[in-house]
Motif scaffolding. Sequence first.
Motif, PDB file in Angstrom:
ATOM      1  N   GLU A  41      61.163  86.072  73.990  1.00  0.00           N
ATOM      2  CA  GLU A  41      62.312  86.979  73.849  1.00  0.00           C
ATOM      3  C   GLU A  41      63.535  86.235  73.339  1.00  0.00           C
ATOM      4  O   GLU A  41      64.348  86.786  72.580  1.00  0.00           O
ATOM      5  CB  GLU A  41      62.596  87.652  75.190  1.00  0.00           C
ATOM      6  CG  GLU A  41      61.533  88.663  75.590  1.00  0.00           C
ATOM      7  CD  GLU A  41      61.769  89.256  76.965  1.00  0.00           C
ATOM      8  OE1 GLU A  41      62.698  88.767  77.672  1.00  0.00           O
ATOM      9  OE2 GLU A  41      61.050  90.199  77.337  1.00  0.00           O
ATOM     10  N   GLY A  42      63.654  84.952  73.724  1.00  0.00           N
ATOM     11  CA  GLY A  42      64.788  84.172  73.260  1.00  0.00           C
ATOM     12  C   GLY A  42      64.772  83.906  71.764  1.00  0.00           C
ATOM     13  O   GLY A  42      65.818  83.892  71.107  1.00  0.00           O
ATOM     14  N   ILE A  43      63.573  83.726  71.200  1.00  0.00           N
ATOM     15  CA  ILE A  43      63.505  83.404  69.770  1.00  0.00           C
ATOM     16  C   ILE A  43      63.412  84.648  68.891  1.00  0.00           C
ATOM     17  O   ILE A  43      63.608  84.561  67.681  1.00  0.00           O
ATOM     18  CB  ILE A  43      62.313  82.472  69.471  1.00  0.00           C
ATOM     19  CG1 ILE A  43      60.985  83.141  69.809  1.00  0.00           C
ATOM     20  CG2 ILE A  43      62.463  81.156  70.209  1.00  0.00           C
ATOM     21  CD1 ILE A  43      59.771  82.267  69.519  1.00  0.00           C
ATOM     22  N   THR A  44      63.093  85.792  69.510  1.00  0.00           N
ATOM     23  CA  THR A  44      62.967  87.006  68.704  1.00  0.00           C
ATOM     24  C   THR A  44      64.139  87.958  68.879  1.00  0.00           C
ATOM     25  O   THR A  44      64.196  88.990  68.201  1.00  0.00           O
ATOM     26  CB  THR A  44      61.661  87.748  69.059  1.00  0.00           C
ATOM     27  OG1 THR A  44      61.654  88.066  70.461  1.00  0.00           O
ATOM     28  CG2 THR A  44      60.451  86.888  68.737  1.00  0.00           C
ATOM     29  N   ALA A  45      65.056  87.637  69.780  1.00  0.00           N
ATOM     30  CA  ALA A  45      66.210  88.517  70.006  1.00  0.00           C
ATOM     31  C   ALA A  45      67.075  88.603  68.762  1.00  0.00           C
ATOM     32  O   ALA A  45      67.200  87.633  67.998  1.00  0.00           O
ATOM     33  CB  ALA A  45      67.028  87.998  71.189  1.00  0.00           C
ATOM     34  N   SER A  46      67.651  89.756  68.558  1.00  0.00           N
ATOM     35  CA  SER A  46      68.533  89.962  67.402  1.00  0.00           C
ATOM     36  C   SER A  46      69.716  88.999  67.458  1.00  0.00           C
ATOM     37  O   SER A  46      70.368  88.873  68.493  1.00  0.00           O
ATOM     38  CB  SER A  46      69.029  91.412  67.390  1.00  0.00           C
ATOM     39  OG  SER A  46      69.946  91.614  66.340  1.00  0.00           O
ATOM     40  N   GLY A  47      69.944  88.306  66.367  1.00  0.00           N
ATOM     41  CA  GLY A  47      71.052  87.365  66.305  1.00  0.00           C
ATOM     42  C   GLY A  47      70.798  86.053  67.010  1.00  0.00           C
ATOM     43  O   GLY A  47      71.735  85.268  67.221  1.00  0.00           O
ATOM     44  N   SER A  48      69.552  85.793  67.393  1.00  0.00           N
ATOM     45  CA  SER A  48      69.243  84.565  68.104  1.00  0.00           C
ATOM     46  C   SER A  48      69.545  83.349  67.230  1.00  0.00           C
ATOM     47  O   SER A  48      69.220  83.310  66.045  1.00  0.00           O
ATOM     48  CB  SER A  48      67.762  84.542  68.503  1.00  0.00           C
ATOM     49  OG  SER A  48      67.412  83.276  69.023  1.00  0.00           O
ATOM     50  N   ALA A  49      70.165  82.343  67.853  1.00  0.00           N
ATOM     51  CA  ALA A  49      70.483  81.097  67.150  1.00  0.00           C
ATOM     52  C   ALA A  49      69.490  79.990  67.487  1.00  0.00           C
ATOM     53  O   ALA A  49      69.724  78.823  67.175  1.00  0.00           O
ATOM     54  CB  ALA A  49      71.899  80.655  67.506  1.00  0.00           C
ATOM     55  N   THR A  50      68.388  80.358  68.139  1.00  0.00           N
ATOM     56  CA  THR A  50      67.388  79.370  68.540  1.00  0.00           C
ATOM     57  C   THR A  50      66.746  78.738  67.313  1.00  0.00           C
ATOM     58  O   THR A  50      66.302  79.437  66.396  1.00  0.00           O
ATOM     59  CB  THR A  50      66.303  80.013  69.421  1.00  0.00           C
ATOM     60  OG1 THR A  50      66.915  80.615  70.562  1.00  0.00           O
ATOM     61  CG2 THR A  50      65.292  78.976  69.870  1.00  0.00           C
ATOM     62  N   THR A  51      66.691  77.420  67.300  1.00  0.00           N
ATOM     63  CA  THR A  51      66.095  76.703  66.157  1.00  0.00           C
ATOM     64  C   THR A  51      64.738  76.094  66.485  1.00  0.00           C
ATOM     65  O   THR A  51      64.006  75.670  65.588  1.00  0.00           O
ATOM     66  CB  THR A  51      67.040  75.582  65.698  1.00  0.00           C
ATOM     67  OG1 THR A  51      67.260  74.675  66.797  1.00  0.00           O
ATOM     68  CG2 THR A  51      68.376  76.149  65.241  1.00  0.00           C
ATOM     69  N   GLY A  52      64.400  76.039  67.757  1.00  0.00           N
ATOM     70  CA  GLY A  52      63.119  75.474  68.169  1.00  0.00           C
ATOM     71  C   GLY A  52      62.932  75.675  69.662  1.00  0.00           C
ATOM     72  O   GLY A  52      63.891  75.951  70.393  1.00  0.00           O
ATOM     73  N   VAL A  53      61.690  75.526  70.128  1.00  0.00           N
ATOM     74  CA  VAL A  53      61.383  75.738  71.539  1.00  0.00           C
ATOM     75  C   VAL A  53      60.532  74.578  72.059  1.00  0.00           C
ATOM     76  O   VAL A  53      59.568  74.163  71.417  1.00  0.00           O
ATOM     77  CB  VAL A  53      60.619  77.058  71.766  1.00  0.00           C
ATOM     78  CG1 VAL A  53      60.199  77.207  73.230  1.00  0.00           C
ATOM     79  CG2 VAL A  53      61.466  78.249  71.355  1.00  0.00           C
ATOM     80  N   VAL A  54      60.922  74.076  73.219  1.00  0.00           N
ATOM     81  CA  VAL A  54      60.112  73.100  73.934  1.00  0.00           C
ATOM     82  C   VAL A  54      59.647  73.751  75.231  1.00  0.00           C
ATOM     83  O   VAL A  54      60.473  74.176  76.044  1.00  0.00           O
ATOM     84  CB  VAL A  54      60.904  71.817  74.265  1.00  0.00           C
ATOM     85  CG1 VAL A  54      60.040  70.862  75.087  1.00  0.00           C
ATOM     86  CG2 VAL A  54      61.394  71.144  72.993  1.00  0.00           C
ATOM     87  N   LEU A  55      58.332  73.868  75.409  1.00  0.00           N
ATOM     88  CA  LEU A  55      57.768  74.395  76.652  1.00  0.00           C
ATOM     89  C   LEU A  55      57.260  73.219  77.481  1.00  0.00           C
ATOM     90  O   LEU A  55      56.320  72.530  77.084  1.00  0.00           O
ATOM     91  CB  LEU A  55      56.605  75.343  76.370  1.00  0.00           C
ATOM     92  CG  LEU A  55      56.901  76.678  75.700  1.00  0.00           C
ATOM     93  CD1 LEU A  55      55.608  77.471  75.531  1.00  0.00           C
ATOM     94  CD2 LEU A  55      57.891  77.488  76.530  1.00  0.00           C
ATOM     95  N   ARG A  56      57.888  72.974  78.629  1.00  0.00           N
ATOM     96  CA  ARG A  56      57.412  71.948  79.549  1.00  0.00           C
ATOM     97  C   ARG A  56      56.525  72.627  80.580  1.00  0.00           C
ATOM     98  O   ARG A  56      57.019  73.334  81.464  1.00  0.00           O
ATOM     99  CB  ARG A  56      58.570  71.220  80.219  1.00  0.00           C
ATOM    100  CG  ARG A  56      59.414  70.395  79.253  1.00  0.00           C
ATOM    101  CD  ARG A  56      60.372  69.483  79.979  1.00  0.00           C
ATOM    102  NE  ARG A  56      59.666  68.487  80.783  1.00  0.00           N
ATOM    103  CZ  ARG A  56      60.243  67.364  81.256  1.00  0.00           C
ATOM    104  NH1 ARG A  56      61.519  67.101  80.971  1.00  0.00           N
ATOM    105  NH2 ARG A  56      59.559  66.517  81.983  1.00  0.00           N
ATOM    106  N   ILE A  57      55.219  72.452  80.461  1.00  0.00           N
ATOM    107  CA  ILE A  57      54.257  73.142  81.317  1.00  0.00           C
ATOM    108  C   ILE A  57      53.660  72.135  82.288  1.00  0.00           C
ATOM    109  O   ILE A  57      53.017  71.167  81.874  1.00  0.00           O
ATOM    110  CB  ILE A  57      53.141  73.800  80.484  1.00  0.00           C
ATOM    111  CG1 ILE A  57      53.740  74.749  79.438  1.00  0.00           C
ATOM    112  CG2 ILE A  57      52.161  74.544  81.381  1.00  0.00           C
ATOM    113  CD1 ILE A  57      52.710  75.294  78.452  1.00  0.00           C
TER     114      ILE A  57
END
Length: 604
Positions: A41-57
């Motif tokens: 949801e963070g990367i697909t939200a309208s106007g999102s400024a996210t440039t990359g995602v790190v998932l620490r699992i």
Amino acid sequence: MDSIPSQTRSDGIAVVTIDLRAHDPASALAGLRAGIRGAVEGITASGSATTGVVLRIAASHEVSSIDPAAILANQPADQVLSQASELTALLARLEDSSIRSVAIIEGEAVGAPFEAALACNHRIMVRSPGTRAGLPALSLGLLPAAGGIGRLLRHMPLREAMELLARAETVDCARALELGLVDEVVDTGEAAEVAALAWLTSTAQRIEAGRKSADPGADQAAVQAATSFAMAALPGRRRAAITLAAIASAWATQDRAAAAATELRRSVELATHDDTRAWLSTHWRPDHPARREPSQSPGHGTHEDDHHCPDRAIARIRAAGLLEAMALVGDGVPAARVERLAASAGMQRGPLLVLDEISLTPIDAAHHQSEGHDHGHGHDHGETHEHEHEHGHGHGHGHGHGHGHGHGHGHHHHHAKTHEHDHGDHGHANGHEHGHHDHHHPHGHDHEHCHGHRHEHDASAWPAVPPAAVYVLEKMAHGFGRTGRAAGGGFYDHPAGSAPSLWPGLEQFERPAVGLTDDDCVDRILFAQVIEALSALADGLVEDPAELDRSARAAGFPGAGGVTGFVEARGRASFTTRCAELASRFGERFTMSPDALKRLPGNT
């Protein structure tokens, strides 16, 4: 499930931590969905400024993408399908996003957590004794349902992927890197995050991320071969084998959306079948406790020889198979044949190669401690031990070992061919008595760490060394000075920049007329592990058959059903008879307690 920690940096990279270690499987699955949902949801939200995602699992036990509790509660198939489809859809959105993602794998992130990692563009494992990766759902009679099979097929050749799935294998960091399941291995979580951020901000990752994963291809011949393998690897579980083969066929012949739908549907059909419920009822505990943190595992400050300790069980089971492989070499079986037969039995790595990685040093220490020797602790041993091995195949080696230790092993060897070796009854008539006792020692030793293994560098983890293996151990460690890879070579040569190859000097152990069939060799390795596993259950190192099977698989024991599946496939009467036969021919280590099978499922 607690809220998922998430931090968005000034450069637009979101770091999402999904820590499942303190949760049971059901809440862990919910937590994984929540974490992935937040990231997507963070990367697909309208106007999102996210440039990359790190998932620490981070996880400490298997989490299935289909909740076993729901199956045992007899939930309808459509309800199970609805629940499973949410994670499937979330991972598809993550994978299809134009925003690049990196998964950091910490601990035993197997099952659904690893399905999530496979949906990311780049994967980094944090090296520790408890870190594992894999999709072992078949150990519960289930299959990955969130696209994991298809993604595994895109990262591995079809046959290798089918092998990993059918045997419910989990792998350590080194093996995961070798198979291409992860891209990097680092020593700490902090180093992993630094590496993830570097990858996301580099030019190279944009090129790499733009490449498509390898398509498994419409290879019907490979599909047919994989089907045959699945049937052979899952004895007595025809339905699971057919389902796995059908899903692999879909990924090899259909477009991605259709294949993903087939994977989900067929996995749910298998999960909700009465046969699967029956399997789950004996192989899964609804009250599965969260396992301890890796930093609390025995061998890192604690010892739990007499208490619940799955890590020590894993080490004992693995050690039993490795020592039996070494005993086969001592009995004259060519090393290449030992490695080949181990592979044919389903072992992911040759036992002699694994011994090289671990080193013979802790085995030698354990063996001499059980005899009352004190090696390498600053004492001066002026004694000389004359070893008289009677082995009738003509290998006469008298060993004079003068042990003068400042700190370490000072061995002086006098190899006079003064006696004969008779392996007919696998007994040693020794001038120096080899007392093979399974002692557990309360003290540890300083050894270099061999990442991906638990306890093997603690001498107390090693059971009694079989007589035929003692001969090989003495010759390799003290006669040839080849204790393993770290010492420059062991059973294998390890040339820089080249694949390891068996040391030609091993031919000295061979006997052309050795009377051991392939079945004898394979059964000795496997039965040694099974008997040691049953002993671990009796000793309380594992709590129940379900944990026993998980420990056996972690130790590298082949087969999706683990120890219980192995015994069931053989039949209890046949298994017991074979144990007695092996004991009569090869030694008392194959003697099984009359009560050893009482705690296995189906006992009456």
